[in-house]
Design an enzyme around this catalytic site. Structure first.
Site, PDB file in Angstrom:
ATOM      1  N   HIS A 101       0.961  -1.094  -0.066  1.00  0.00           N
ATOM      2  CA  HIS A 101       0.062  -0.060   0.152  1.00  0.00           C
ATOM      3  C   HIS A 101       0.848   1.242   0.151  1.00  0.00           C
ATOM      4  O   HIS A 101       1.832   1.226   0.674  1.00  0.00           O
ATOM      5  CB  HIS A 101      -0.949   0.231   1.230  1.00  0.00           C
ATOM      6  CG  HIS A 101      -1.622   1.225   1.406  1.00  0.00           C
ATOM      7  ND1 HIS A 101      -1.555   2.253   2.433  1.00  0.00           N
ATOM      8  CD2 HIS A 101      -2.657   2.101   0.754  1.00  0.00           C
ATOM      9  CE1 HIS A 101      -2.056   3.212   2.407  1.00  0.00           C
ATOM     10  NE2 HIS A 101      -2.775   3.188   1.220  1.00  0.00           N
ATOM     11  N   SER A 102       0.664   2.069  -0.854  1.00  0.00           N
ATOM     12  CA  SER A 102       1.360   3.546  -0.919  1.00  0.00           C
ATOM     13  C   SER A 102       2.892   3.358  -0.693  1.00  0.00           C
ATOM     14  O   SER A 102       3.373   2.865  -1.854  1.00  0.00           O
ATOM     15  CB  SER A 102       0.910   4.274   0.317  1.00  0.00           C
ATOM     16  OG  SER A 102       1.142   5.687   0.248  1.00  0.00           O
TER      17      SER A 102
END
Length: 287
Positions: A101-102
């Protein structure tokens, strides 16, 4: 909110990291990588919804319950990639998948591009490439980073009298999150100090990058990804505001899925976590 996982401590040659372990021992090997200033609780809602996977959700160095890097060391993206490889070595995984994520998605792409022989699949959530900078800006960028590094010793982390105050602050932080998501991240991210609570994260994580990849660098890394890849773009997230980044994926093996929700859609609520899980269950089940 109770989520079932096994807590493990991983002793690497240069640092100790903490992680949550989800799924059956004989599941497909996956290492899950959270975003900047988050922790392993980022996957508390999503991981239990993913079928047939053995997921090691790391606290990156300097985050959550993992150790901080020693004095004089730094937190560059390639340092995280090296940590991930050493974690895989501990589990005896020569081939494994990445769920990122991210910032964790960015590290995943860099590692998959650099060492395609090690990565089976990429499952990415609202993250793809780091912020870029061209050569002419490099001297000023490095100078600014060095000044910030010198000034860091005089700065102190905020102290919150109550946990609820820290939770409210996290809701407004980078990639703003829901109340429940902030509570989950704070549960693992806070520690008691005189006067209340502060974040466990290493203060050096807030320092600006001394050097950035150019746009050409990032394009080459993306096009060096050889394994099947699925990128979830949140309609209210960070990548949605960068359409040129997503459009650059044409001709690559990275498939794009667009879902409603914010940057932390996999953590903000159960509906968002289920929507992401539905995408990734199809993706991991595909031949």
């Amino acid at each position: 909110m109770n989520y079932s996982f096994e807590e493990v401590r991983l002793s690497l040659p240069h640092i100790e990291l903490s992680a949550h372990v989800f799924g059956p021992e004989d599941g497909k090997p996956v290492i899950a990588l959270h975003g900047w200033l988050d922790n392993a609780m980022s996957f508390a809602r999503l991981a239990p919804k993913l079928n047939g996977l053995r997921i090691i959700a790391l606290d990156f160095a300097g985050h959550g319950h993992s150790d901080h890097r020693p004095a004089g060391a730094h937190y560059q993206l390639w340092d995280y990639a090296y940590d991930v490889l050493l974690v895989a070595e501990q589990f005896g995984w020569q081939r494994f998948s990445l769920l990122g994520h991210s910032m964790g998605a960015i590290v995943s792409v860099l590692l998959a591009g650099a060492m395609p022989e090690r990565i089976e699949r990429l499952a990415l959530i609202d993250g793809l490439i780091p912020f870029t900078g061209e050569a002419e800006a490099a001297p000023a960028k490095l100078g600014s980073a060095l000044r910030e590094q010198l000034a860091l010793a005089g700065k102190r982390k905020p102290v919150y009298e109550k946990v609820e105050q820290a939770v409210k602050a996290r809701m407004k932080g980078v990639g703003g999150v829901s109340l429940e998501a902030a509570q989950l991240l704070a549960q693992r991210g806070l520690m008691p100090v005189p006067g209340g609570y502060t974040w466990r994260t290493d203060s050096r994580l807030t320092l600006p990058s001394p050097l950035r990849f150019t746009q050409a660098h990032t394009e080459v890394f993306v096009r060096s990804v050889a394994c099947p890849a699925c990128l979830v773009v949140a309609e209210g997230g960070m990548l949605h505001a960068q359409p040129q980044v997503v459009s650059s994926l044409e001709g690559t093996p990275i498939k794009v899925e667009r879902l409603a929700g914010g940057h932390h859609l996999h953590l903000d609520d159960e509906a968002g976590a289920q929507a992401v899980a539905d995408c990734f269950n199809r993706f991991f089940a595909a031949p």
